[in-house]
Design a protein around this motif. Structure first.
Motif, PDB file in Angstrom:
ATOM      1  N   ASP A 206       3.083 -10.682  -4.811  1.00 52.43           N
ATOM      2  CA  ASP A 206       4.492 -10.592  -4.427  1.00 52.43           C
ATOM      3  C   ASP A 206       5.127 -11.959  -4.243  1.00 52.43           C
ATOM      4  OD1 ASP A 206       4.469  -7.763  -4.319  1.00 52.43           O
ATOM      5  OD2 ASP A 206       3.498  -7.843  -2.367  1.00 52.43           O
ATOM      6  N   LEU A 207       4.364 -12.918  -3.714  1.00 58.70           N
ATOM      7  CA  LEU A 207       4.895 -14.249  -3.455  1.00 58.70           C
ATOM      8  C   LEU A 207       3.923 -15.308  -3.964  1.00 58.70           C
ATOM      9  CD1 LEU A 207       6.017 -13.805   0.282  1.00 58.70           C
ATOM     10  CD2 LEU A 207       7.496 -13.740  -1.722  1.00 58.70           C
ATOM     11  N   CYS A 220       1.985  -8.630  -0.070  1.00 54.53           N
ATOM     12  CA  CYS A 220       2.605  -8.221   1.199  1.00 54.53           C
ATOM     13  C   CYS A 220       2.513  -6.706   1.349  1.00 54.53           C
ATOM     14  CB  CYS A 220       4.064  -8.657   1.253  1.00 54.53           C
ATOM     15  SG  CYS A 220       4.292 -10.454   1.194  1.00 54.53           S
ATOM     16  N   LYS A 221       2.088  -6.245   2.514  1.00 57.39           N
ATOM     17  CA  LYS A 221       1.987  -4.814   2.800  1.00 57.39           C
ATOM     18  C   LYS A 221       2.727  -4.527   4.103  1.00 57.39           C
ATOM     19  CE  LYS A 221      -0.846  -3.575  -0.573  1.00 57.39           C
ATOM     20  NZ  LYS A 221      -0.389  -2.677  -1.658  1.00 57.39           N
ATOM     21  N   CYS A 222       3.859  -3.822   3.977  1.00 54.91           N
ATOM     22  CA  CYS A 222       4.645  -3.447   5.160  1.00 54.91           C
ATOM     23  C   CYS A 222       4.714  -1.922   5.206  1.00 54.91           C
ATOM     24  CB  CYS A 222       6.038  -4.058   5.092  1.00 54.91           C
ATOM     25  SG  CYS A 222       7.043  -3.731   6.549  1.00 54.91           S
ATOM     26  N   PHE A 223       3.710  -1.299   5.841  1.00 56.34           N
ATOM     27  CA  PHE A 223       3.616   0.152   5.907  1.00 56.34           C
ATOM     28  C   PHE A 223       3.758   0.617   7.352  1.00 56.34           C
ATOM     29  CE2 PHE A 223       0.626   0.042   1.997  1.00 56.34           C
ATOM     30  CZ  PHE A 223       1.721  -0.132   1.173  1.00 56.34           C
ATOM     31  N   ASN A 224       3.972   1.932   7.488  1.00 54.54           N
ATOM     32  CA  ASN A 224       3.992   2.536   8.809  1.00 54.54           C
ATOM     33  C   ASN A 224       2.626   3.102   9.195  1.00 54.54           C
ATOM     34  OD1 ASN A 224       6.751   2.035   9.216  1.00 54.54           O
ATOM     35  ND2 ASN A 224       7.302   3.842   8.038  1.00 54.54           N
ATOM     36  N   GLU A 259      -4.256 -14.223  -0.716  1.00 59.35           N
ATOM     37  CA  GLU A 259      -3.919 -13.917   0.678  1.00 59.35           C
ATOM     38  C   GLU A 259      -3.247 -12.554   0.783  1.00 59.35           C
ATOM     39  OE1 GLU A 259      -1.918 -17.036   2.781  1.00 59.35           O
ATOM     40  OE2 GLU A 259      -2.681 -18.589   1.430  1.00 59.35           O
ATOM     41  N   LEU A 260      -3.372 -11.967   1.953  1.00 61.08           N
ATOM     42  CA  LEU A 260      -2.747 -10.678   2.255  1.00 61.08           C
ATOM     43  C   LEU A 260      -2.014 -10.784   3.586  1.00 61.08           C
ATOM     44  CD1 LEU A 260      -2.360  -7.612   1.663  1.00 61.08           C
ATOM     45  CD2 LEU A 260      -4.431  -7.213   2.996  1.00 61.08           C
ATOM     46  N   HIS A 278     -13.180 -12.806  -0.132  1.00 60.00           N
ATOM     47  CA  HIS A 278     -12.540 -14.053   0.288  1.00 60.00           C
ATOM     48  C   HIS A 278     -11.016 -13.966   0.248  1.00 60.00           C
ATOM     49  CE1 HIS A 278     -16.575 -15.710   0.047  1.00 60.00           C
ATOM     50  NE2 HIS A 278     -16.656 -15.296  -1.206  1.00 60.00           N
ATOM     51  N   ILE A 279     -10.479 -12.842   0.698  1.00 57.49           N
ATOM     52  CA  ILE A 279      -9.036 -12.678   0.820  1.00 57.49           C
ATOM     53  C   ILE A 279      -8.633 -13.138   2.217  1.00 57.49           C
ATOM     54  CG2 ILE A 279      -7.084 -11.078   0.677  1.00 57.49           C
ATOM     55  CD1 ILE A 279      -8.620 -11.412  -1.934  1.00 57.49           C
TER      56      ILE A 279
END
Length: 378
Positions: A206-207, A220-224, A259-260, A278-279
Motif C-alpha cells: 500500500d505504501l 496497511c490493515k485497518c479492520f474492526n 512491514e505491516l 521477518h515482517i
C-alpha cells in the motif's frame, strides 16, 4: 547610590515573578480546544505559545473520539446484519407458510372422475396449442408472485448490505493508508501511495517510503476484527511472487524491509507467520491526515485537495517550506499556496520529477536512481 541600585534590583525581580505568575495563570486556563494541531495557543495579541500538556490532552481526546466512532460503526454494522438476518428468516418462514397454505387438498372420487372426463375431452379435441406445464401454472398464481417478490427483496437487501460494508471498508482502509503515509512524511520519508493509485492491483503493497536509500514496503490493515492467518498468507504470497521472484520488480539491488501496520490484534498464527518471514510489525491506531497536499511546481507554490484527479499520484514529503500538509485550504493559501486545478498525466509526471529532485537535493544520502524507479506503475 548603592541604596538606589538595591531598590531597583528588587523592583525588577518582583515584576519578573509577577509576570511569570500571570503567564502561568493564563496558560492554566488553556484547554484542548484552544490549541491548534501543532500544539500552539494564540493569544489575543497574536503571540503563539507552545503548550505540550494541553496538546497531549487534545490528541488523547481526539483518539477517544475516533475510537467511539469506530465502536458506533461496528454496532451499526452488527445491527444491520441482525436486521437483514431477521428479514431473510422471516421471509423464508412466510414462504413456507404460503406454500403449505395453498397446497392442493386431496380430491374426492367424484372430482377425480370429473377431472378424468375433462382430460379425455381435451385429448379428443386435439388442441394444437401447447399445454400449460405445472410450472407455468405455478408461475401465474398470485401466491407465487408474492414468493418471488419476497425472494427478490431479500436478495436486494443482502446486495445493498454487502455493498455498504465493502464501501465503508474501502474508505476506512484508504484513510488509514493516508494517515500512515503522513506519519512517515513527518519523519523525513518521501512516500508513494500505491494502494490508493493501484486499488486491487497494488500487489500487496500500500505504501512505499524511502529515506537514505532504504525502502520500506508497507501493507496497511485497518479492520474492526482481528487479522487472521489466511490474510497474512495472502500478503506473503504477494511478497514472494510479485516482488522477490518477479524479474522486473524495482526492489532488486536495493536495501528494503517488509512491514505491516495494523489497527486490530493479530491472531496467534498470523503473528507467528509474520515473525517467521521477518515482517516488521507496527500496531498503529487510526487517525486523520492533513488532506491538503502542498508542493512546489514551476516556480510557484501549489496545493491539491482529495477528490481531484491524480491526487493520490502526487508523490509527497514534508520539508516545512515548499512541501507541506494542511488541514484546510485556507491555511495553505495563508502561506502563499494556490490551488492547482485540472491536471493531466504529463503534469503529474512533471510535478513528481520536481518533487523527487528537490528531495534528493535535501537528502543527498538517497540516490536519484532509487526514487525514479517505477514504484507506482510496477
Amino acid at each position: 547610590m548603592l541604596f538606589r541600585s538595591i531598590i531597583l534590583t528588587l523592583l525588577i525581580s518582583c515584576l519578573s515573578s509577577f509576570a511569570e505568575k500571570t503567564f502561568s495563570n493564563n496558560t492554566s486556563d488553556i484547554g484542548p480546544n484552544d490549541v491548534d494541531w501543532n500544539g500552539f495557543y494564540t493569544t489575543a495579541e497574536g503571540e503563539k505559545i507552545y503548550c505540550p500538556e494541553v496538546f497531549r490532552e487534545k490528541r488523547r481526546q481526539y483518539a477517544i473520539k475516533k475510537q467511539k466512532e469506530r465502536d458506533e460503526l461496528r454496532v451499526s454494522n452488527e445491527t444491520i446484519a441482525i436486521k437483514t438476518a431477521c428479514i431473510v428468516i422471516g421471509s423464508l418462514a412466510l414462504i413456507y407458510l404460503i406454500r403449505n397454505w395453498f397446497k392442493p387438498k386431496p380430491e374426492t372420487s367424484s372430482i377425480t372422475n370429473m377431472k378424468k372426463k375433462l382430460q379425455e375431452d381435451l385429448e379428443r379435441k386435439k388442441d394444437t396449442s401447447p399445454p400449460l406445464t405445472p410450472t407455468g401454472i405455478l408461475l401465474r398464481t398470485p401466491e407465487n408472485d408474492l414468493i418471488s417478490q419476497l425472494k427478490q427483496d431479500c436478495q436486494n437487501s443482502l446486495a445493498h448490505f454487502n455493498q455498504y460494508l465493502e464501501e465503508k471498508q474501502t474508505q476506512q482502509g484508504l484513510a488509514y493508508e493516508q494517515y500512515i503515509g503522513y506519519q512517515l512524511e513527518t519523519k523525513g520519508y518521501i512516500v508513494f501511495y500505491r494502494g490508493a493509485t493501484s486499488s486491487l492491483q497494488d500487489k500487496g503493497i500500500d505504501l512505499i517510503a524511502i529515506k537514505n536509500g532504504h525502502i520500506r514496503l508497507i501493507q496497511c490493515k485497518c479492520f474492526n476484527e482481528n487479522i487472521q492467518n489466511h490474510q497474512i498468507q495472502k500478503y506473503l504470497g504477494h511478497i514472494a511472487f510479485d516482488w522477490k521472484f518477479a524479474p522486473n520488480a524495482p526492489i532488486h539491488g536495493l536495501s528494503h524491509t517488509w512491514e505491516l501496520y495494523y489497527t486490530p490484534w493479530l491472531s496467534k498464527a498470523a503473528y507467528q507467520a509474520c515473525r517467521d518471514n521477518h515482517i516488521q510489525l507496527t500496531k498503529q491506531s487510526a487517525g486523520i491526515a492533513p488532506p491538503v497536499k502542498a508542493f512546489h511546481f514551476e516556480g510557484k507554490k501549489r496545493y491539491m485537495l482529495p477528490g481531484q484527479q491524480f491526487y493520490d499520484h502526487i508523490i509527497s514529503y514534508i520539508d516545512g517550506q515548499d512541501h507541506r500538509r494542511f488541514y484546510k485550504p485556507e491555511d495553505a493559501e495563508k502561506e502563499g499556496f494556490s490551488r492547482l486545478q485540472l491536471i493531466d498525466n504529463n503534469t503529474v509526471r512533471l510535478i513528481n520529477e520536481e518533487t523527487v529532485t528537490a528531495y534528493v537535493q535535501a537528502h543527498p544520502q538517497t540516490p536519484l536512481e532509487t526514487l525514479t524507479r517505477p514504484w507506482l506503475d510496477f
